[in-house]
Motif scaffolding. Structure first.
Motif, PDB file in Angstrom:
ATOM      1  N   ALA A 610       0.805  -1.101  -0.203  1.00 10.27           N
ATOM      2  CA  ALA A 610       0.494  -0.352   0.226  1.00 10.27           C
ATOM      3  C   ALA A 610       0.315   1.262  -0.419  1.00 10.27           C
ATOM      4  O   ALA A 610       0.389   2.129  -0.393  1.00 10.27           O
ATOM      5  N   ALA A 611       1.963   1.353   0.953  1.00 10.07           N
ATOM      6  CA  ALA A 611       2.753   2.616   0.914  1.00 10.07           C
ATOM      7  C   ALA A 611       3.222   2.963  -0.299  1.00 10.07           C
ATOM      8  O   ALA A 611       3.373   3.675  -1.247  1.00 10.07           O
ATOM      9  N   SER A 612       3.917   1.720  -1.364  1.00 10.43           N
ATOM     10  CA  SER A 612       4.087   2.242  -3.124  1.00 10.43           C
ATOM     11  C   SER A 612       3.155   2.276  -3.597  1.00 10.43           C
ATOM     12  O   SER A 612       3.380   3.503  -4.795  1.00 10.43           O
ATOM     13  N   ARG A 613       2.011   2.233  -3.624  1.00 11.44           N
ATOM     14  CA  ARG A 613       0.236   2.428  -3.873  1.00 11.44           C
ATOM     15  C   ARG A 613      -0.047   3.840  -3.837  1.00 11.44           C
ATOM     16  O   ARG A 613      -0.289   4.699  -4.441  1.00 11.44           O
ATOM     17  N   LYS A 614       0.403   4.409  -2.593  1.00 11.46           N
ATOM     18  CA  LYS A 614      -0.112   6.321  -2.524  1.00 11.46           C
ATOM     19  C   LYS A 614       1.284   6.717  -2.496  1.00 11.46           C
ATOM     20  O   LYS A 614       0.578   7.809  -3.126  1.00 11.46           O
ATOM     21  N   ASN A 615       2.549   6.448  -2.792  1.00 16.59           N
ATOM     22  CA  ASN A 615       3.699   7.265  -3.529  1.00 16.59           C
ATOM     23  C   ASN A 615       3.462   7.072  -4.878  1.00 16.59           C
ATOM     24  O   ASN A 615       3.580   8.633  -5.579  1.00 16.59           O
ATOM     25  N   ARG A 616       3.167   6.174  -5.159  1.00 17.51           N
ATOM     26  CA  ARG A 616       2.712   6.249  -6.588  1.00 17.51           C
ATOM     27  C   ARG A 616       2.065   7.267  -7.039  1.00 17.51           C
ATOM     28  O   ARG A 616       1.853   8.561  -8.129  1.00 17.51           O
ATOM     29  N   ALA A 617       0.472   7.647  -6.193  1.00 19.47           N
ATOM     30  CA  ALA A 617      -0.485   8.555  -5.836  1.00 19.47           C
ATOM     31  C   ALA A 617       0.380   9.915  -5.970  1.00 19.47           C
ATOM     32  O   ALA A 617      -0.261  10.873  -7.019  1.00 19.47           O
ATOM     33  N   ASP A 618       0.816   9.935  -5.320  1.00 20.89           N
ATOM     34  CA  ASP A 618       1.880  12.061  -4.599  1.00 20.89           C
ATOM     35  C   ASP A 618       2.617  11.655  -6.425  1.00 20.89           C
ATOM     36  O   ASP A 618       2.585  12.855  -6.407  1.00 20.89           O
ATOM     37  N   VAL A 619       3.534  10.234  -6.709  1.00 20.67           N
ATOM     38  CA  VAL A 619       3.733  10.773  -8.133  1.00 20.67           C
ATOM     39  C   VAL A 619       2.121  11.200  -8.984  1.00 20.67           C
ATOM     40  O   VAL A 619       2.660  13.025 -10.033  1.00 20.67           O
ATOM     41  N   ARG A 621       0.141  13.329  -8.904  1.00 20.89           N
ATOM     42  CA  ARG A 621      -0.371  14.593  -8.206  1.00 20.89           C
ATOM     43  C   ARG A 621       0.295  15.676  -8.286  1.00 20.89           C
ATOM     44  O   ARG A 621       0.589  17.080  -8.759  1.00 20.89           O
ATOM     45  N   ARG A 622       2.155  15.389  -8.216  1.00 18.37           N
ATOM     46  CA  ARG A 622       3.104  15.918  -8.842  1.00 18.37           C
ATOM     47  C   ARG A 622       3.077  16.058 -10.492  1.00 18.37           C
ATOM     48  O   ARG A 622       3.643  17.501 -10.561  1.00 18.37           O
ATOM     49  N   LEU A 623       2.512  14.760 -10.930  1.00 14.78           N
ATOM     50  CA  LEU A 623       2.234  16.213 -12.657  1.00 14.78           C
ATOM     51  C   LEU A 623       1.573  16.925 -12.894  1.00 14.78           C
ATOM     52  O   LEU A 623       1.010  16.614 -14.085  1.00 14.78           O
ATOM     53  N   GLY A 624       0.596  17.057 -11.595  1.00  9.39           N
ATOM     54  CA  GLY A 624      -0.531  17.549 -12.285  1.00  9.39           C
ATOM     55  C   GLY A 624      -2.182  16.938 -12.116  1.00  9.39           C
ATOM     56  O   GLY A 624      -3.513  17.191 -13.169  1.00  9.39           O
ATOM     57  N   ARG A 625      -1.408  15.248 -12.414  1.00  7.01           N
ATOM     58  CA  ARG A 625      -2.712  14.543 -12.980  1.00  7.01           C
ATOM     59  C   ARG A 625      -3.845  14.302 -11.360  1.00  7.01           C
ATOM     60  O   ARG A 625      -3.676  13.323 -11.146  1.00  7.01           O
ATOM     61  N   PHE A 626      -4.486  15.065 -11.061  1.00 12.78           N
ATOM     62  CA  PHE A 626      -5.354  15.191  -9.523  1.00 12.78           C
ATOM     63  C   PHE A 626      -5.928  14.137  -9.799  1.00 12.78           C
ATOM     64  O   PHE A 626      -6.432  13.529  -8.559  1.00 12.78           O
ATOM     65  N   ASP A 627      -7.126  14.269 -11.059  1.00 14.29           N
ATOM     66  CA  ASP A 627      -8.037  13.026 -10.939  1.00 14.29           C
ATOM     67  C   ASP A 627      -7.582  11.354 -10.750  1.00 14.29           C
ATOM     68  O   ASP A 627      -8.626  10.393  -9.927  1.00 14.29           O
ATOM     69  N   GLU A 628      -6.617  11.708 -11.149  1.00 13.05           N
ATOM     70  CA  GLU A 628      -5.419  10.122 -11.078  1.00 13.05           C
ATOM     71  C   GLU A 628      -5.399   9.651  -9.871  1.00 13.05           C
ATOM     72  O   GLU A 628      -5.515   9.022  -9.739  1.00 13.05           O
ATOM     73  N   ALA A 629      -4.605  11.263  -8.592  1.00 12.94           N
ATOM     74  CA  ALA A 629      -4.477  10.474  -7.778  1.00 12.94           C
ATOM     75  C   ALA A 629      -5.618  10.056  -6.883  1.00 12.94           C
ATOM     76  O   ALA A 629      -4.760   9.544  -6.121  1.00 12.94           O
ATOM     77  N   LEU A 630      -6.397  11.529  -7.358  1.00  5.81           N
ATOM     78  CA  LEU A 630      -7.427  11.043  -6.476  1.00  5.81           C
ATOM     79  C   LEU A 630      -8.399   9.837  -6.837  1.00  5.81           C
ATOM     80  O   LEU A 630      -8.561   8.935  -5.370  1.00  5.81           O
ATOM     81  N   HIS A 631      -7.902   9.464  -7.509  1.00  9.66           N
ATOM     82  CA  HIS A 631      -8.795   8.246  -8.137  1.00  9.66           C
ATOM     83  C   HIS A 631      -8.371   6.354  -6.766  1.00  9.66           C
ATOM     84  O   HIS A 631      -8.476   5.591  -6.733  1.00  9.66           O
ATOM     85  N   ALA A 632      -6.192   6.814  -7.383  1.00 11.46           N
ATOM     86  CA  ALA A 632      -5.914   6.117  -6.826  1.00 11.46           C
ATOM     87  C   ALA A 632      -5.873   6.080  -5.020  1.00 11.46           C
ATOM     88  O   ALA A 632      -5.640   4.952  -4.602  1.00 11.46           O
ATOM     89  N   TYR A 633      -5.577   6.951  -4.587  1.00 10.37           N
ATOM     90  CA  TYR A 633      -6.223   6.902  -3.596  1.00 10.37           C
ATOM     91  C   TYR A 633      -7.501   6.456  -3.078  1.00 10.37           C
ATOM     92  O   TYR A 633      -7.362   5.981  -1.584  1.00 10.37           O
ATOM     93  N   ASP A 634      -9.029   7.300  -3.539  1.00 12.68           N
ATOM     94  CA  ASP A 634      -9.555   5.900  -3.378  1.00 12.68           C
ATOM     95  C   ASP A 634      -9.547   4.757  -3.289  1.00 12.68           C
ATOM     96  O   ASP A 634     -10.762   3.863  -2.810  1.00 12.68           O
ATOM     97  N   LYS A 650      -5.216  11.987  -0.221  1.00 13.76           N
ATOM     98  CA  LYS A 650      -6.006  12.007   0.043  1.00 13.76           C
ATOM     99  C   LYS A 650      -6.685  14.191   0.201  1.00 13.76           C
ATOM    100  O   LYS A 650      -6.732  14.868  -0.345  1.00 13.76           O
ATOM    101  N   LEU A 651      -6.882  13.746   1.603  1.00 12.42           N
ATOM    102  CA  LEU A 651      -7.473  14.900   2.175  1.00 12.42           C
ATOM    103  C   LEU A 651      -6.584  16.020   1.578  1.00 12.42           C
ATOM    104  O   LEU A 651      -7.043  17.419   1.615  1.00 12.42           O
ATOM    105  N   SER A 652      -4.985  15.942   2.075  1.00 17.47           N
ATOM    106  CA  SER A 652      -4.036  16.972   1.510  1.00 17.47           C
ATOM    107  C   SER A 652      -4.614  17.858  -0.212  1.00 17.47           C
ATOM    108  O   SER A 652      -4.539  19.359  -0.279  1.00 17.47           O
ATOM    109  N   LEU A 653      -4.786  16.651  -1.082  1.00 21.66           N
ATOM    110  CA  LEU A 653      -4.563  17.369  -2.176  1.00 21.66           C
ATOM    111  C   LEU A 653      -6.531  17.758  -2.631  1.00 21.66           C
ATOM    112  O   LEU A 653      -6.729  18.754  -3.222  1.00 21.66           O
TER     113      LEU A 653
END
Length: 816
Positions: A610-619, A621-634, A650-653
């Motif tokens: 899970a930590a790697s999946r969360k970190n992937r979502a952080d990436v 987010r950094r790339l500006g792909r916010f919808d994909e990041a939120l979907h990954a967190y969910d 997720k809450l931070s975003l």
């Protein structure tokens, strides 16, 4: 160095040169060798130890003194001839010693070996329940067990008389059984109607097999307590073969008391070498022991000794000798499944899975099917195949439900639920197991660890204490220290980690735990020292290497971190944590596309990481792909709703996107305790500020009270930013604690520039742009420097953009 110690006398003596030391720190007194015995005249607890230094001997003597005094205090508390006020003082003294020196297990062992005298007075016990809870708890347990203690004790005394003619031999055997908690274990099993009695008897037989006639005595003593099943040593699981404390290594050529004393002396010498990681000295001592045994014993006996020594090396954190001695044990005794179990355990711990499989096959062919199936499941778990691993553990349990060692299969299945971040389900399984196996310390440790995962630290600590009464104190002590660390009680945590490190100087958990505290306090160099020490002492354990790389990363020594990591990945190609760290290093260097590919490759192999999946979502987010990041967190939270880092990110975003209606109901209330609590608290403060609501009291509370250095810097930076925003520049300079590589350094630049301190601001700016790799941070720093004329190029952004970008970077750093 060899010493004689006595807790009763409160003194210890070196043999060469002969000198007497006291515990009060006074200078030693030189003695003639033949006068040493006079210093310990009348003491029944004298023992000879081999240690590395005078300080180590002093610590051993101090612990022996504490055990003796705490037992005396309890007996005096129960003495009706003493004054009631004095008896209450004795209880208070016992309480202090129990807490300061962890003598609970010793006291229960001693108070469970024989019934209390008939004249014992229990009337004051209820009076100390609140003032002396540890002492009361011990007495409450012992008093409740008195009928069973009497039965177990009388049975032992009868059999000692039947099997041993010499009163000294009887006394030595009785003391030896008491020292390993034999009577207490049987009493507790009998009281709980536990099926573990057979397992306890097997352990005792294994521990005392070097004493002639001990098996017959133990079987006769326990005949009325155990089941009617035939005792078979092949039912012993590889991780539970024998407890390391008080195990004996010696020649069967001697019998009775002499055999015991000789074995204890040999054990002490080998253990001292293992503790100091004197590998050559330990090899030499073991070679001598094996040579002696070959003259007097069968190859089977030699193999069992080597196998036990392999397990001892594991417990004392010397994996090189664990493997080496396990391999020799298999060669000497190829017909014993336990020797193969120890070899498989050593190879699996070193990530040498293919070699381990051959040992596992031998275990199964020799009849140790359950242990073999557990070992295969363990390999599946360590290679990320969690669904298959859980199924393997459950299948093993179903096929061997009538064997005592099935508890390890059931515990393995529960532990995999933790790996999957399914904490509530894991807690339910562990809770059920504690009811079925109440005397298994490892089960209580598992339950405590899940409670810690859920942030229920008080319950976790009390559960670890229960575990400590049912086995070795090493794991529960480390667990308790970790619980204190995670909720920011660093003084208590360091005290426990230091205690473990003194007793087990090669233990990587204690060394890494201590290093993590130093990191949390911002003392990175001290952390690096402990991580490296742990790495050097545990070369087959990747955890210390991860700590080294993480600390180097925080020190921004990326090249050095990358070199260490590259070497580690070659040594541990199947370790998810190291692979994740490689991706994290790319992310920290703003190589986002490369990091994304690395995480994709890792998650394909370890889908439950899970930590790697969360970190992937952080990436994303950094790339500006916010919808994909939120979907990954969910997606993570749908599978593991208790995985707090994903919720935090997720809450931070959502705050960054100003979707406050979705955020505010999810933020906890109350005063934070753990590091995660403080991170959520920080988000709450930023969210309130972003909505134009009052947030200063929250920022001030975090700046003053957060025990974690990085969190305090975040609160101080946010507070300093708020002061700059409202024109209070001088106050911002007093608040901010800048750290290279963090947003605090940029806000510090902002405060310097706004205050007109151009030369200092310019130096800070140049340091940032020359060392920073985060493009967003560099752009923000340039805009600040440009707006305040620190550099000679025009600003292209507004004042509002600068403050909004600072807030965005604060949010992202808080969720990292």
């Amino acid at each position: 160095m060899e010493f004689i110690i006595s807790g009763q006398a409160g003194v210890f003596a070196s043999l060469k040169p002969a000198a007497l030391y006291s515990l009060d720190g006074e200078a030693p007194v030189a003695l003639k060798g033949h006068n040493l015995g006079l210093a310990f005249h009348g003491c029944s607890d004298t023992k000879r130890i081999a240690v590395h230094s005078v300080d180590q001997a002093r610590r051993e003597c101090e612990l022996s003194w504490a055990k003796d005094r705490s037992l005396r205090c309890i007996l005096l508390f129960l003495d009706p001839t003493e004054e009631p006020s004095d008896r209450l003082e004795f209880a208070e003294c016992a309480e202090e010693l129990i807490r300061d020196f962890s003598t609970r297990a010793f006291l229960l062992d001693q108070l469970s070996c024989s019934p209390l005298p008939d004249l014992t007075d229990f009337t004051l016990v209820a009076n100390i329940k609140t003032s002396c809870p540890e002492t009361w708890s011990i007495l409450d347990e012992v008093l409740a067990n008195q009928p069973i203690i009497r039965t177990v004790s009388e049975a032992l005394q009868n059999k000692l008389k039947e099997f041993l003619d010499d009163p000294k031999q009887r006394a030595a055997m009785f003391d030896a059984l008491t020292d390993v908690g034999a009577q207490r274990s049987l009493v507790e099993a009998k009281r709980a109607n536990s099926p573990q009695t057979d397992m306890i008897v097997l352990r005792l037989i294994a521990q005392f097999r070097h004493i002639e006639g001990s098996r017959g005595l133990i079987e006769a003593w326990t005949a009325g307590m155990r089941s009617t099943k035939r005792l078979s040593p092949t039912t012993i699981d590889e991780s539970e073969d024998e407890e390391p404390d008080n195990r004996v290594f010696g020649s069967t050529a001697l019998g009775g008391r002499k055999a015991f004393e000789q074995a204890m002396k040999q054990q002490a010498a080998i253990v001292a070498k293992l503790r100091s990681r004197d590998l050559e000295g330990a090899r030499r001592f073991v070679d001598d022991l094996v040579a002696a045994q070959k003259l007097n014993s069968s190859p089977e006996h030699v193999g069992k000794s080597l196998s036990r020594l392999s397990h001892e090396a594991k417990e004392l954190g010397v994996p090189e000798l664990q493997i080496e001695w396990a391999e020799l044990a298999v060669k000497a005794n190829p017909s014993d499944p336990v020797t193969f179990a120890h070899l498989a355990d050593a190879l699996i711990s070193a990530f040498r899975f293919n070699e381990a499989l051959a040992a596992i096959d031998s275990m199964k062919s020799l009849g140790a099917s359950l242990s073999a199936e557990n070992a295969r499941a363990r390999i599946l778990r360590m290679t990320g195949r969690l669904v298959e691993a859980r199924a393997a553990y459950r299948a093993a349990a179903q096929a061997h439900m009538d064997e005592p060692a099935v508890v390890h299969s059931l515990a393995g299945a529960a532990e995999i639920l933790r790996d999957m971040n399914r904490y509530e389900e894991a807690l339910a399984e562990y809770t059920e197991l504690t009811e079925t196996y109440p005397l298994e310390g490892t089960i209580w440790c598992g339950r405590a660890s899940v409670l810690m995962d859920l942030g229920r630290f008080d319950e976790a600590i009390s559960t670890f204490r229960i575990s400590e009464t049912h086995g070795s104190a090493l794991i529960p002590k480390n667990g308790t220290a970790t619980a204190y660390k995670r909720r920011g009680e660093f003084t208590k945590a360091l005290k426990l980690f230091n205690e473990v490190a003194k007793e087990f100087p090669n233990d990587p958990v204690a060394l890494c735990g201590r290093a993590e505290i130093y990191r949390d306090q911002g003392n990175f160099e001290a952390a690096l020292d402990d991580y490296r020490r742990a790495r050097d002492r545990s070369p087959f354990n990747p955890t210390p290497i991860i700590g080294v790389v993480e600390t180097l990363k925080e020190l921004r020594r990326f090249k050095e971190a990358g070199d260490v990591l590259q070497s580690a990945v070659r040594d541990f190609p199947l370790h998810a944590g190291l692979a994740s760290l490689r991706a994290a290093l790319l992310f920290r260097q703003s190589k986002y596309e490369e990091a994304l590919q690395a995480y994709d490759h890792l998650i394909a192999q370890f889908p439950f990481h899970a930590a790697s999946r969360k970190n992937r979502a952080d990436v994303l987010r950094r790339l500006g792909r916010f919808d994909e990041a939120l979907h990954a967190y969910d997606s993570i939270l749908a599978e593991a709703p208790q995985f707090a880092p994903a919720k935090l990110a997720k809450l931070s975003l959502l705050i960054e996107l100003h979707r406050f209606d979705e955020v505010m109901p999810e933020l906890p209330s109350g005063q934070p305790k753990s590091e995660l609590d403080w991170k959520f608290y920080f988000l709450k403060a930023v969210a309130r500020e972003a909505q134009g609501k009052h947030a200063l009291s929250l920022f001030n509370n975090g700046n003053r009270n957060a025990p974690f250095a990085k969190q305090r810097r975040l609160f101080a930076a946010a507070l300093g930013r708020n002061k700059i925003l409202h024109g209070q520049i001088s106050k911002s300079l007093k608040l901010i604690r800048s750290q290279e590589g963090e947003i605090s350094n940029v806000i510090w630049l902002h405060a310097l520039a706004a205050s007109g301190r151009k030369s200092t601001a310019k130096a800070t700016f140049e340091q940032i742009v020359s060392n920073e790799v985060n493009a967003s941070i560099i752009e923000l720093s340039k805009e600040i420097a440009s707006r305040y004329n620190i550099v000679d190029f025009p600003s292209s952004k507004s004042r509002e953009w600068i403050f909004a970008t600072e807030q965005r970077e604060l949010l992202r750093e808080a969720a990292a």
